[in-house]
Scaffold this motif. Sequence first.
Motif, PDB file in Angstrom:
ATOM      1  N   LEU A 102       7.982   2.390  -1.708  1.00  0.00           N
ATOM      2  CA  LEU A 102       7.493   2.891  -2.992  1.00  0.00           C
ATOM      3  C   LEU A 102       8.007   2.002  -4.137  1.00  0.00           C
ATOM      4  O   LEU A 102       7.255   1.577  -5.008  1.00  0.00           O
ATOM      5  CB  LEU A 102       7.947   4.346  -3.204  1.00  0.00           C
ATOM      6  CG  LEU A 102       7.488   4.930  -4.541  1.00  0.00           C
ATOM      7  CD1 LEU A 102       5.976   5.144  -4.562  1.00  0.00           C
ATOM      8  CD2 LEU A 102       8.210   6.238  -4.854  1.00  0.00           C
ATOM      9  N   THR A 103       9.320   1.682  -4.101  1.00  0.00           N
ATOM     10  CA  THR A 103       9.863   0.847  -5.174  1.00  0.00           C
ATOM     11  C   THR A 103       9.227  -0.547  -5.139  1.00  0.00           C
ATOM     12  O   THR A 103       8.970  -1.153  -6.178  1.00  0.00           O
ATOM     13  CB  THR A 103      11.384   0.690  -5.036  1.00  0.00           C
ATOM     14  OG1 THR A 103      11.667   0.245  -3.712  1.00  0.00           O
ATOM     15  CG2 THR A 103      12.097   1.990  -5.312  1.00  0.00           C
ATOM     16  N   TRP A 104       8.965  -1.036  -3.916  1.00  0.00           N
ATOM     17  CA  TRP A 104       8.307  -2.334  -3.790  1.00  0.00           C
ATOM     18  C   TRP A 104       6.944  -2.288  -4.471  1.00  0.00           C
ATOM     19  O   TRP A 104       6.581  -3.175  -5.249  1.00  0.00           O
ATOM     20  CB  TRP A 104       8.127  -2.702  -2.317  1.00  0.00           C
ATOM     21  CG  TRP A 104       7.387  -3.982  -2.112  1.00  0.00           C
ATOM     22  CD1 TRP A 104       7.901  -5.240  -2.251  1.00  0.00           C
ATOM     23  CD2 TRP A 104       6.013  -4.143  -1.750  1.00  0.00           C
ATOM     24  NE1 TRP A 104       6.927  -6.165  -2.011  1.00  0.00           N
ATOM     25  CE2 TRP A 104       5.764  -5.525  -1.695  1.00  0.00           C
ATOM     26  CE3 TRP A 104       4.975  -3.252  -1.462  1.00  0.00           C
ATOM     27  CZ2 TRP A 104       4.509  -6.048  -1.368  1.00  0.00           C
ATOM     28  CZ3 TRP A 104       3.727  -3.776  -1.137  1.00  0.00           C
ATOM     29  CH2 TRP A 104       3.501  -5.154  -1.096  1.00  0.00           C
ATOM     30  N   PHE A 105       6.198  -1.216  -4.198  1.00  0.00           N
ATOM     31  CA  PHE A 105       4.875  -1.076  -4.790  1.00  0.00           C
ATOM     32  C   PHE A 105       4.955  -1.009  -6.317  1.00  0.00           C
ATOM     33  O   PHE A 105       4.194  -1.667  -7.018  1.00  0.00           O
ATOM     34  CB  PHE A 105       4.181   0.175  -4.224  1.00  0.00           C
ATOM     35  CG  PHE A 105       2.790   0.336  -4.728  1.00  0.00           C
ATOM     36  CD1 PHE A 105       1.745  -0.403  -4.185  1.00  0.00           C
ATOM     37  CD2 PHE A 105       2.509   1.200  -5.774  1.00  0.00           C
ATOM     38  CE1 PHE A 105       0.469  -0.283  -4.670  1.00  0.00           C
ATOM     39  CE2 PHE A 105       1.227   1.331  -6.269  1.00  0.00           C
ATOM     40  CZ  PHE A 105       0.199   0.588  -5.716  1.00  0.00           C
ATOM     41  N   ILE A 106       5.927  -0.229  -6.826  1.00  0.00           N
ATOM     42  CA  ILE A 106       6.078  -0.118  -8.279  1.00  0.00           C
ATOM     43  C   ILE A 106       6.383  -1.496  -8.876  1.00  0.00           C
ATOM     44  O   ILE A 106       5.776  -1.922  -9.863  1.00  0.00           O
ATOM     45  CB  ILE A 106       7.205   0.881  -8.633  1.00  0.00           C
ATOM     46  CG1 ILE A 106       6.783   2.294  -8.220  1.00  0.00           C
ATOM     47  CG2 ILE A 106       7.519   0.838 -10.128  1.00  0.00           C
ATOM     48  CD1 ILE A 106       7.889   3.330  -8.349  1.00  0.00           C
ATOM     49  N   GLY A 107       7.304  -2.218  -8.236  1.00  0.00           N
ATOM     50  CA  GLY A 107       7.647  -3.559  -8.709  1.00  0.00           C
ATOM     51  C   GLY A 107       6.432  -4.456  -8.770  1.00  0.00           C
ATOM     52  O   GLY A 107       6.157  -5.099  -9.786  1.00  0.00           O
ATOM     53  N   ARG A 108       5.683  -4.492  -7.666  1.00  0.00           N
ATOM     54  CA  ARG A 108       4.488  -5.331  -7.613  1.00  0.00           C
ATOM     55  C   ARG A 108       3.484  -4.923  -8.696  1.00  0.00           C
ATOM     56  O   ARG A 108       2.870  -5.767  -9.342  1.00  0.00           O
ATOM     57  CB  ARG A 108       3.806  -5.210  -6.238  1.00  0.00           C
ATOM     58  CG  ARG A 108       4.484  -5.979  -5.159  1.00  0.00           C
ATOM     59  CD  ARG A 108       4.107  -7.446  -5.220  1.00  0.00           C
ATOM     60  NE  ARG A 108       5.253  -8.237  -4.785  1.00  0.00           N
ATOM     61  CZ  ARG A 108       5.273  -9.559  -4.702  1.00  0.00           C
ATOM     62  NH1 ARG A 108       4.210 -10.258  -5.028  1.00  0.00           N
ATOM     63  NH2 ARG A 108       6.344 -10.196  -4.316  1.00  0.00           N
ATOM     64  N   PHE A 109       3.316  -3.610  -8.865  1.00  0.00           N
ATOM     65  CA  PHE A 109       2.331  -3.140  -9.833  1.00  0.00           C
ATOM     66  C   PHE A 109       2.704  -3.595 -11.240  1.00  0.00           C
ATOM     67  O   PHE A 109       1.852  -4.071 -11.993  1.00  0.00           O
ATOM     68  CB  PHE A 109       2.207  -1.615  -9.793  1.00  0.00           C
ATOM     69  CG  PHE A 109       1.233  -1.084 -10.799  1.00  0.00           C
ATOM     70  CD1 PHE A 109      -0.134  -1.148 -10.553  1.00  0.00           C
ATOM     71  CD2 PHE A 109       1.660  -0.579 -12.019  1.00  0.00           C
ATOM     72  CE1 PHE A 109      -1.040  -0.705 -11.489  1.00  0.00           C
ATOM     73  CE2 PHE A 109       0.756  -0.130 -12.965  1.00  0.00           C
ATOM     74  CZ  PHE A 109      -0.603  -0.195 -12.695  1.00  0.00           C
ATOM     75  N   ILE A 110       3.983  -3.489 -11.583  1.00  0.00           N
ATOM     76  CA  ILE A 110       4.410  -3.916 -12.922  1.00  0.00           C
ATOM     77  C   ILE A 110       4.093  -5.398 -13.114  1.00  0.00           C
ATOM     78  O   ILE A 110       3.565  -5.814 -14.153  1.00  0.00           O
ATOM     79  CB  ILE A 110       5.922  -3.656 -13.126  1.00  0.00           C
ATOM     80  CG1 ILE A 110       6.186  -2.151 -13.110  1.00  0.00           C
ATOM     81  CG2 ILE A 110       6.405  -4.271 -14.428  1.00  0.00           C
ATOM     82  CD1 ILE A 110       7.660  -1.790 -13.130  1.00  0.00           C
ATOM     83  N   LEU A 111       4.404  -6.214 -12.096  1.00  0.00           N
ATOM     84  CA  LEU A 111       4.154  -7.651 -12.216  1.00  0.00           C
ATOM     85  C   LEU A 111       2.673  -7.937 -12.415  1.00  0.00           C
ATOM     86  O   LEU A 111       2.283  -8.739 -13.268  1.00  0.00           O
ATOM     87  CB  LEU A 111       4.672  -8.385 -10.975  1.00  0.00           C
ATOM     88  CG  LEU A 111       6.179  -8.341 -10.734  1.00  0.00           C
ATOM     89  CD1 LEU A 111       6.569  -9.258  -9.596  1.00  0.00           C
ATOM     90  CD2 LEU A 111       6.929  -8.737 -12.000  1.00  0.00           C
ATOM     91  N   VAL A 112       1.817  -7.285 -11.601  1.00  0.00           N
ATOM     92  CA  VAL A 112       0.379  -7.549 -11.708  1.00  0.00           C
ATOM     93  C   VAL A 112      -0.152  -7.102 -13.066  1.00  0.00           C
ATOM     94  O   VAL A 112      -0.879  -7.837 -13.740  1.00  0.00           O
ATOM     95  CB  VAL A 112      -0.390  -6.847 -10.569  1.00  0.00           C
ATOM     96  CG1 VAL A 112      -1.888  -6.904 -10.821  1.00  0.00           C
ATOM     97  CG2 VAL A 112      -0.066  -7.479  -9.238  1.00  0.00           C
ATOM     98  N   ALA A 113       0.259  -5.907 -13.500  1.00  0.00           N
ATOM     99  CA  ALA A 113      -0.242  -5.393 -14.781  1.00  0.00           C
ATOM    100  C   ALA A 113       0.193  -6.309 -15.916  1.00  0.00           C
ATOM    101  O   ALA A 113      -0.589  -6.635 -16.812  1.00  0.00           O
ATOM    102  CB  ALA A 113       0.279  -3.977 -15.006  1.00  0.00           C
TER     103      ALA A 113
END
Lengths: 271, 252, 270
Positions: free
Chosen positions: C113-124
Amino acid sequence: MLKIEALSKSYTAGVAALDNVSFEVAEPQVVAIIGPSGAGKSTLIRCINRLVEPTAGSAILNGENVTNLNSAGLRKARRRMGMIFQEYNLVERLTVMENVLSGRLGYVSFWQAWRRNYPPEDISNAFKLLDRVGLSGFQDQRADALSGGQRQRVGIARALMQKPDLLLVDEPTASLDPKTSRQVMRILVELAHELSTPTLLNIHDVPLAKNFADRVLGMQDGKLIFDGTPDELTEDALTLIYGEEDWKPEAKAGSPAEQENADSPEQAAAV
Amino acid sequence: MIENPLLRHGLLVLAVMYLAWSLGSLEIDWSRTSQGAERAGRIFSRMFPPDFSRWSLLVRGVTESVEMALAASFIGMILAIPVGLCAASNIAPRPIYLAARGILVLTRTFHEVIIAILFVKIFGFGPLAGVLTLVVASVSFIGKMLAEDIENMGSQQMEAIRATGASFPKVLIYGVMPQILPRYLGVSIYRLDANIRHSTVVGIVGAGGIGQTLSATFSRYDYDFSLAILLTIIGLVFLGEFFSNWVRGRLR
Amino acid sequence: MTDGTAEAGYPDIWRRFTPRQTLVRYVWFLGAVFVAVWSVRHLDIPWFYFLDAHVQAADLAVRMIPPDWSYFDVIARPLIETIHIATLGTIVTFFIAFPIAFLAARNTTPNRLTWFIGRFILVASRSVNTVVWALLFVAIFGPGPVAGIWAVAFRSIGFMGKLIAEAIEEIDEGPVEAIASTGASRLKVLLVGVLPQVLPVIYGTTIYRWDINIRESTVLGFVGAGGIGIQLYASINQFAWDEVSLMLLAIFGVVVISEYVSAMVRQKIT
């Protein structure tokens, strides 16, 4: 056929790479040019088809002075001079067939070249040459998939595709192992004789030169200092060209001669 | 990282001094800034839920952006070839080389939005200025990559083709093109993806595309529509990147 | 072989591509041309604008020369402000980007979950252009450099975070395991085992992003987020082209110098 008159080349530093070289090749023969690294062998060959511009003198091929041609004339003259390189210089991402056919680039239109649409006689000639150099069936391989010996044989086919009046060969075996070297030399010399094409051949390997050439030129410091048959290439002649050395084949390991031989591939690669 | 303690502490002091100087010299309206958190909260609450009801406006803007990016990438890709050839020192004569390099440096230095606003002044509002801006940016980017590739390629292959008596155009298609084509296509596809991203901003100065719509929603405090546009842009950029990666993967 | 006729017994046809390959190549090529042509046509471009474009451009060039040197007194402060925005924005990014990079790297993130959140922040962060971020922050903080600093920082997080996360995923696991085996806490493992290995990358990308940010900061003023862009926008709208040309020159100088400095520093530290 080929007449070289007082050909000279000096680079900007003022050192003469080629100093007043004159000779004539009057019959279709294989002429080996030997000499130490930096003697100007490569410069001599490149001054004839003007990949390097000579500073003075002339190169006359079949009565035409190549040295004062304009660029269109030079391209026409280059079509008649096939060239074979030490590093093969194939276009790596193209197929074997495209590399061989590129020998005909001077004869086809831009659009034909673009579409790889060569005349039928060029194509059958290319297949024949590939067969002669022992590469039939390789036409659709990419050049970067071949071994060194195979690449050089494609290089030979490309040069012969030009149906040249003169072959310029720059250290054809310096990047190959001894066995492949002999094979490549044999194919090259056989085809040159068969097609009656005079051939100028830079080579640092003296035994190979003695074995395969009809005539030997020796160079040192940009000057031509020896011109004779392979039989005339005695120890004295070698000393004249390369300097004092024990040239006897039976000279012992560890003697200066052996060290010199061990060094030669690197030296050739550095040229 | 830095062994010398004197240097390390010196750098730290310098950094603190810089911070003091820069923050002191900036004209910051602290009372306005201090309301930031509160305003941000208000803006975000107004943003949700995103308002997709004016989807026809949204679709029109996005289509225009994508079309601008596609047209500009294609034109830029073609124009980059002569520019790249002229900017390669091993092919072009010295004066042409210097001129081409000058153009590349100049166009790369200025941000797309500056170029866009100049084009808007010359050609008026609308997608034409946007397309031209993206063309300039694409030519600059692809041309520079192309020139570097040509300078780094093997000159021996070119020499061999020249030795056959081939004319300069034929040397280009046999001696040069096979060596640089795969990367040229890869860079061009990457640029398409970059153009899609940039096409969303040139509109902010009136050069067409979804950016124009987005900028208008902010000035009208139309934040729920702003968020809808932003989400669409993120989706679009994501798709563009995906497409670009897919094609580049296929180019080996 | 010197007679120029076909060689008996050898094929005289050779095709580089099979008909199928040829077809596929043509389809790709024509498809690209079609898309480009369709796009241009659909954009409804008023081509007649091009008729007098060269006149307009020449006119513009004449009005730009000579630059109004006296205006330099006015733009000196905004020019420095531009550099401050880029620098401060980069410093803010430096502190935000690497915790997020630790979240977005597979080998240091606590769970999926934290990995996904991290990735999402970077992409956004990367999907939204600096200028668009500036629009948002101007609405939040009002016009001025503060909005610019945050805009620069928010766009840079994605860029730096992605590069740092990639560096973290490529680290040598040996020292990390050695420290973990001493029973050190998770934070300690990150600080002692991972951080030293990626510090050069962090410094390198920070400097690199800084010089990109200088370029980005020159236009933030167009939406009111501070820097030289405010004066540039005003002068353009007043058709004061001799002021515009001076500012373009100044921007050119600043960008070229910052690029040089950045390249030099990066060469020193790597």
